[in-house]
Scaffold this active site. Structure first.
Site, mmCIF file in Angstrom:
data_model
loop_
_atom_site.group_PDB
_atom_site.id
_atom_site.type_symbol
_atom_site.label_atom_id
_atom_site.label_comp_id
_atom_site.label_asym_id
_atom_site.label_seq_id
_atom_site.Cartn_x
_atom_site.Cartn_y
_atom_site.Cartn_z
ATOM 1 N N ASP A 133 45.832 27.025 32.389
ATOM 2 C CA ASP A 133 45.316 28.046 31.465
ATOM 3 C C ASP A 133 44.697 27.375 30.238
ATOM 4 O O ASP A 133 44.149 28.038 29.358
ATOM 5 C CB ASP A 133 46.397 29.069 31.090
ATOM 6 C CG ASP A 133 47.611 28.427 30.442
ATOM 7 O OD1 ASP A 133 47.668 27.185 30.335
ATOM 8 O OD2 ASP A 133 48.529 29.186 30.044
ATOM 9 N N SER A 134 44.726 26.032 30.220
ATOM 10 C CA SER A 134 43.932 25.275 29.239
ATOM 11 C C SER A 134 42.449 25.580 29.431
ATOM 12 O O SER A 134 41.631 25.231 28.576
ATOM 13 C CB SER A 134 44.189 23.775 29.377
ATOM 14 O OG SER A 134 44.041 23.382 30.741
ATOM 15 N N LYS B 273 52.198 27.538 38.625
ATOM 16 C CA LYS B 273 53.015 26.917 37.583
ATOM 17 C C LYS B 273 53.370 27.989 36.561
ATOM 18 O O LYS B 273 52.527 28.801 36.200
ATOM 19 C CB LYS B 273 52.257 25.773 36.906
ATOM 20 C CG LYS B 273 53.014 25.155 35.726
ATOM 21 C CD LYS B 273 52.456 23.808 35.320
ATOM 22 C CE LYS B 273 51.258 23.825 34.437
ATOM 23 N NZ LYS B 273 51.396 24.549 33.149
ATOM 24 N N ASP C 5 48.068 27.930 36.965
ATOM 25 C CA ASP C 5 48.955 28.467 35.924
ATOM 26 C C ASP C 5 48.964 29.980 35.977
ATOM 27 O O ASP C 5 47.894 30.602 36.063
ATOM 28 C CB ASP C 5 48.393 28.092 34.536
ATOM 29 C CG ASP C 5 49.098 26.914 33.923
ATOM 30 O OD1 ASP C 5 50.296 26.727 34.182
ATOM 31 O OD2 ASP C 5 48.444 26.180 33.152
ATOM 32 N N GLU D 25 55.535 28.505 32.759
ATOM 33 C CA GLU D 25 56.133 27.815 31.623
ATOM 34 C C GLU D 25 57.534 28.368 31.349
ATOM 35 O O GLU D 25 57.776 29.568 31.502
ATOM 36 C CB GLU D 25 55.257 28.006 30.375
ATOM 37 C CG GLU D 25 53.896 27.353 30.512
ATOM 38 C CD GLU D 25 53.066 27.401 29.233
ATOM 39 O OE1 GLU D 25 53.571 27.858 28.191
ATOM 40 O OE2 GLU D 25 51.902 26.963 29.301
ATOM 41 N N GLU E 228 56.042 18.345 28.827
ATOM 42 C CA GLU E 228 54.952 18.168 27.857
ATOM 43 C C GLU E 228 55.491 17.847 26.474
ATOM 44 O O GLU E 228 56.379 18.546 25.969
ATOM 45 C CB GLU E 228 54.088 19.440 27.806
ATOM 46 C CG GLU E 228 52.940 19.330 26.801
ATOM 47 C CD GLU E 228 51.832 20.347 26.990
ATOM 48 O OE1 GLU E 228 51.878 21.142 27.953
ATOM 49 O OE2 GLU E 228 50.895 20.334 26.160
HETATM 50 O O1 KIV Z 1 47.087 24.357 31.168
HETATM 51 C C1 KIV Z 1 47.211 23.132 31.290
HETATM 52 O O2 KIV Z 1 46.233 22.377 31.341
HETATM 53 C C2 KIV Z 1 48.556 22.581 31.369
HETATM 54 C C3 KIV Z 1 48.695 21.105 31.260
HETATM 55 C C4 KIV Z 1 48.550 20.706 29.863
HETATM 56 C C5 KIV Z 1 49.937 20.617 31.871
HETATM 57 O O3 KIV Z 1 49.491 23.307 31.476
#
Ligand code: KIV
Length: 291
Positions: free
Chosen positions: A72-73, A141, A111, A143, A209
């Site tokens: 989600d980056s 993924k 994510d 969090e 992280e």
């Molecule tokens: O969203 C993302 O890119 C991440 C990484 C920083 C692990 O969760």
């Protein structure tokens, strides 16, 4: 973490070159979640990179990257949001589908974005199913640590592989007081406990992280699933970076844990500048580019 814990270099099974090169390296034709445990068992480091589209994902596959994270980056690097919070499931699905279409070997993980899984395990299941069905990712993924155990169990029980993410969790940046290292001092034990909870709930790997390397080392030693570090030292089984950061595409400051392997922004700007100059001079298109 206890005061008498060995230092991470004493405990780090990845500290030597053992298992890192040569014919004994495990190299599956297609990366599946069960290979993660094999990598961990063999002390074999691996690489994960973010990807948000098919073209760049294909380049990373060619370079041998084992896992691609549709992070989600994307909110930060593709949409220039200040945080990861605004990105929606529908937006993430477009990025995820593009990555899936661009590769055949790496394991593609997406994510679950902020607000799409926290309300209940059922909400998480509904969202994760969309990523599996509509984008074709092989894992999701989420969090969070012990507070996500029930959700992870529900997804894993439904046949959806889950990667955990503990330590600094960007979706909680306002609750955590900004981008800050997590797990310093006594708080280290909570990060380790979170990683253990995530494994016990059935996750196949866990991102750590921005945590002290000693904390990551202790977690990696306790777990049988791989840890994947970002700002967690070289003690984890895998490493992950945001690709625009490590290839120098972003303008401005990058976090301390990033190493920039090239300056893609200048490479592209130079090439585009040359294109412009040749268009303006009439040098391009030349005869060989014309019909
Ligand atoms: O969203 C993302 O890119 C991440 C990484 C920083 C692990 O969760």
């Amino acid at each position: 973490m206890t005061a008498e814990s060995p230092s991470h270099s004493e405990k780090n099974p990845y500290g030597s070159s053992a298992g890192q090169s040569g014919p004994e390296r495990i190299a599956p034709g297609r990366i599946r979640t069960h290979h993660m445990a094999q990598f961990k068992e063999a002390g074999q480091r691996f690489t994960m990179l973010t990807a948000y589209d098919a073209s760049i994902a294909g380049v990373f596959e060619e370079a041998g990257v084992e896992l691609l994270l549709v992070g989600d980056s994307a909110a930060n690097v593709m949409m220039k949001s200040g945080t990861t919070l605004p990105i929606t499931v529908d937006e993430m699905l477009v990025f995820a589908r593009s990555v899936v279409n661009g590769v055949s070997r790496p394991l593609v993980v997406a994510d679950l974005p902020f607000g799409s899984y926290e309300a209940s395990p059922q909400q998480a299941l509904g969202t994760a199913v969309r990523f599996m069905k509509e984008a074709g990712v092989q894992a999701v993924k989420i969090e969070g640590g012990s507070e996500r155990a029930e959700t992870i169990r529900t997804l894993v029980g439904a046949g959806i592989p889950v990667m955990g993410h503990v330590g600094f969790t960007p979706q909680a940046e306002h609750a955590l007081g900004g981008y800050r290292v997590q797990g310093r001092g006594d708080a280290g034990q909570k990060v380790i406990d979170d990683a253990v909870s995530v494994e016990e709930a059935g996750a196949f790997a866990v991102v750590m992280e921005m945590v002290p390397a000693a904390v990551a080392a202790e977690a990696d030693e306790k777990l049988s699933i791989p840890t994947i570090g970002i700002g967690a030292g070289n003690v984890t089984t895998g490493q992950v970076l945001v690709w625009q950061d490590m290839l120098g595409l972003n303008a401005g400051r990058v976090p301390r844990f990033v190493k920039q392997y090239t300056d893609l922004r200048s490479v592209i700007a130079d090439a585009v500048g040359q294109y412009r100059a040749e268009v303006e001079s009439g040098e391009f298109p030349a005869e060989e580019h014309s019909f």
